[in-house]
Scaffold this active site. Structure first.
Site, mmCIF file in Angstrom:
data_model
loop_
_atom_site.group_PDB
_atom_site.id
_atom_site.type_symbol
_atom_site.label_atom_id
_atom_site.label_comp_id
_atom_site.label_asym_id
_atom_site.label_seq_id
_atom_site.Cartn_x
_atom_site.Cartn_y
_atom_site.Cartn_z
ATOM 1 N N GLU A 29 0.845 -1.195 0.000
ATOM 2 C CA GLU A 29 0.000 0.000 0.000
ATOM 3 C C GLU A 29 0.878 1.242 0.000
ATOM 4 O O GLU A 29 1.427 1.641 1.019
ATOM 5 C CB GLU A 29 -0.911 -0.004 1.236
ATOM 6 C CG GLU A 29 -1.889 1.145 1.293
ATOM 7 C CD GLU A 29 -2.940 1.058 0.199
ATOM 8 O OE1 GLU A 29 -2.926 1.951 -0.670
ATOM 9 O OE2 GLU A 29 -3.749 0.113 0.205
ATOM 10 N N GLU A 32 -0.127 7.177 1.303
ATOM 11 C CA GLU A 32 0.096 7.380 2.732
ATOM 12 C C GLU A 32 -1.095 8.017 3.440
ATOM 13 O O GLU A 32 -1.893 8.726 2.841
ATOM 14 C CB GLU A 32 1.318 8.279 2.961
ATOM 15 C CG GLU A 32 2.630 7.691 2.510
ATOM 16 C CD GLU A 32 3.090 8.230 1.185
ATOM 17 O OE1 GLU A 32 4.252 7.982 0.826
ATOM 18 O OE2 GLU A 32 2.281 8.895 0.495
ATOM 19 N N GLU A 85 8.147 3.095 7.557
ATOM 20 C CA GLU A 85 7.018 3.405 6.679
ATOM 21 C C GLU A 85 6.852 4.916 6.605
ATOM 22 O O GLU A 85 6.032 5.500 7.302
ATOM 23 C CB GLU A 85 5.714 2.759 7.176
ATOM 24 C CG GLU A 85 5.589 1.284 6.882
ATOM 25 C CD GLU A 85 6.252 0.412 7.940
ATOM 26 O OE1 GLU A 85 6.406 -0.789 7.701
ATOM 27 O OE2 GLU A 85 6.631 0.950 8.997
ATOM 28 N N SER A 86 7.675 5.539 5.794
ATOM 29 C CA SER A 86 7.568 6.958 5.421
ATOM 30 C C SER A 86 8.269 7.912 6.382
ATOM 31 O O SER A 86 9.430 7.683 6.699
ATOM 32 C CB SER A 86 6.119 7.352 5.150
ATOM 33 O OG SER A 86 5.586 6.573 4.088
ATOM 34 N N CYS A 100 2.797 4.929 5.381
ATOM 35 C CA CYS A 100 2.216 4.128 4.302
ATOM 36 C C CYS A 100 1.896 2.729 4.813
ATOM 37 O O CYS A 100 1.890 2.464 6.008
ATOM 38 C CB CYS A 100 3.177 4.081 3.115
ATOM 39 S SG CYS A 100 4.819 3.446 3.538
ATOM 40 N N SER A 250 12.821 5.831 0.131
ATOM 41 C CA SER A 250 12.313 7.011 0.831
ATOM 42 C C SER A 250 13.416 8.044 0.959
ATOM 43 O O SER A 250 14.587 7.694 1.165
ATOM 44 C CB SER A 250 11.820 6.645 2.241
ATOM 45 O OG SER A 250 10.649 5.864 2.197
ATOM 46 N N HIS A 263 8.394 9.137 -1.481
ATOM 47 C CA HIS A 263 8.319 7.706 -1.173
ATOM 48 C C HIS A 263 7.908 6.956 -2.430
ATOM 49 O O HIS A 263 6.995 7.381 -3.144
ATOM 50 C CB HIS A 263 7.339 7.453 -0.029
ATOM 51 C CG HIS A 263 7.683 8.231 1.200
ATOM 52 N ND1 HIS A 263 8.713 7.871 2.037
ATOM 53 C CD2 HIS A 263 7.179 9.388 1.697
ATOM 54 C CE1 HIS A 263 8.812 8.767 3.011
ATOM 55 N NE2 HIS A 263 7.899 9.697 2.819
ATOM 56 N N GLU A 267 7.018 -1.764 -7.618
ATOM 57 C CA GLU A 267 6.515 -2.979 -8.253
ATOM 58 C C GLU A 267 5.566 -2.636 -9.404
ATOM 59 O O GLU A 267 4.697 -1.773 -9.267
ATOM 60 C CB GLU A 267 5.777 -3.863 -7.240
ATOM 61 C CG GLU A 267 6.654 -4.383 -6.125
ATOM 62 C CD GLU A 267 6.537 -3.547 -4.861
ATOM 63 O OE1 GLU A 267 6.479 -4.147 -3.778
ATOM 64 O OE2 GLU A 267 6.491 -2.301 -4.965
#
Length: 370
Positions: A29, A32, A85-86, A100, A250, A263, A267
């Site tokens: 995911e 954010e 995560e961010s 995120c 990041s 960020h 994929e």
């Protein structure tokens, strides 16, 4: 055709990934969640404001939402933290948390309020915002729905208001605002520019895969140069970045009271990048085009928050362009536009753009020829 027996496909209609395939495998995911709390400084407030609090406080805040601090940079105005995560930014009068994945950002609200209380400040403004999730069924409470998020926020800020910017079945933002600014007040000149980008250029995304974690240094500098990120974060910025394993990237940058954060989820089936800055501007188009030049997304959304006393705010009030308008992005077609005014002169503008078909076809032909 979608069926009621296929709930994930139905939920995907409200998500931000187009053409959801239930067999595509694990996905991250990228979009954010963002929480900003601005503190009113009163006579009793600690002279250093939130900077009076040590890193242990912020480790606790970040830990409450299931993330960790990876690195830190700071100057006189900003403490910048890259997270697993961010990002987190701490200024004298405010906290900005951007996370995120499936982080539970709203679980951090009581810890942030405790931090404000510890330095004897008063909460003046709160905003919680996120782009619609790519995989909403993967989220954890209290982020399972906008209704649940609103109900959680209302517990702490009963007079706060929820808003949706953009079409609910496509690219949109959920925004909650608590506004206790005492007006008329001192000059309001904050700005915020945020971009979310999907379908990134594969010749770029290949650079953000790695068999190990790489922290700030010569190797990440080489990545920035190869991808032209050094055009966004040039030598005028103090930066720290992280290349994740097996993929993802990041970067936070600070310059005086200004920050930037980027960020990247590379994929192919869920490629995504986000960009945010508070850097003042009279027109955002040059900055936006520089960022687009790095990622060349198939589609993007841009949202700007404009205070009335900012340079761009004064131009907007005169009816002039601020740089988010369609004329600045000839390769893209404007899908929709949403504008809201929260308080006199305080404006939010949100635009959705998609790459024009003829540009996409040309890019595909060029790729085959190469």
């Amino acid at each position: 055709m979608l069926s009621n027996k296929d709930p994930l496909s139905l939920m995907a209609m409200w998500g931000s990934v187009k053409g959801y395939d239930p067999n595509q495998g694990a996905s991250f995911e990228g979009p954010e969640k963002r929480l900003e709390v601005i503190m009113r400084i009163i006579d009793e407030t600690h002279s250093e404001g939130l900077h009076a609090l040590g890193d242990e406080v912020w480790k606790g805040v970040v830990g409450s939402l299931n993330a960790q601090i990876v690195s830190k940079e700071s100057n006189e105005y900003i403490r910048s933290y890259v997270l697993t995560e961010s990002s987190l930014f701490v200024m004298r009068d405010r906290i900005i948390l951007i996370t995120c994945g499936t982080t539970t950002l709203l679980n951090a609200v009581p810890f942030v309020l405790d931090a404000v209380s510890d330095v004897r400040g008063e909460v003046e403004w709160v905003s919680f915002m996120h782009k619609n999730y790519s995989f909403p069924w993967e989220q954890k409470g209290p982020h399972l729905s906008m209704a649940e998020e609103f109900n959680t926020l209302r517990t702490y800020f009963p007079s706060g208001k929820p808003f949706i910017f953009g079409p609910v079945d496509s690219d949109h933002y959920f925004l909650f605002v608590y506004d206790d600014v005492i007006r008329p007040c001192e000059t309001e000149n904050d700005t915020q520019l945020s971009m979310t980008m999907y379908g990134l250029d594969r010749t770029q995304t290949k650079h953000w895969f790695s068999d190990r974690f790489i922290s700030t240094g010569t190797e990440t500098a080489a990545i920035r140069k190869a991808t032209k990120l050094d055009k966004v974060a040039d030598d005028s910025w103090k930066l720290h970045d992280l290349q994740f394993e097996p993929c993802g990237y990041s970067i936070n940058t600070i310059r005086g009271a200004e920050y930037q954060t980027i960020h990247i989820t590379p994929e192919d089936h869920c490629s995504f990048a986000s960009y945010e800055t508070n850097t003042p501007a009279v027109n955002y188009s040059e900055r936006i085009n520089t960022v687009l030049g790095v990622f060349a997304p198939i589609r993007f959304s841009v949202i700007v928050f404009i205070d009335p006393d900012s340079d761009v705010g004064r131009l907007y009030q005169k009816g002039q362009n601020v740089g988010v308008e369609a004329e600045y992005y000839p390769k893209y077609e404007l899908q929709n536009r949403t504008v809201n005014e929260f308080a006199p002169g305080y404006v939010v503008m949100k635009m959705n753009y998609a790459r024009r078909a003829e540009v996409t076809e040309k890019d595909s032909t060029d790729s085959v020829e190469e």
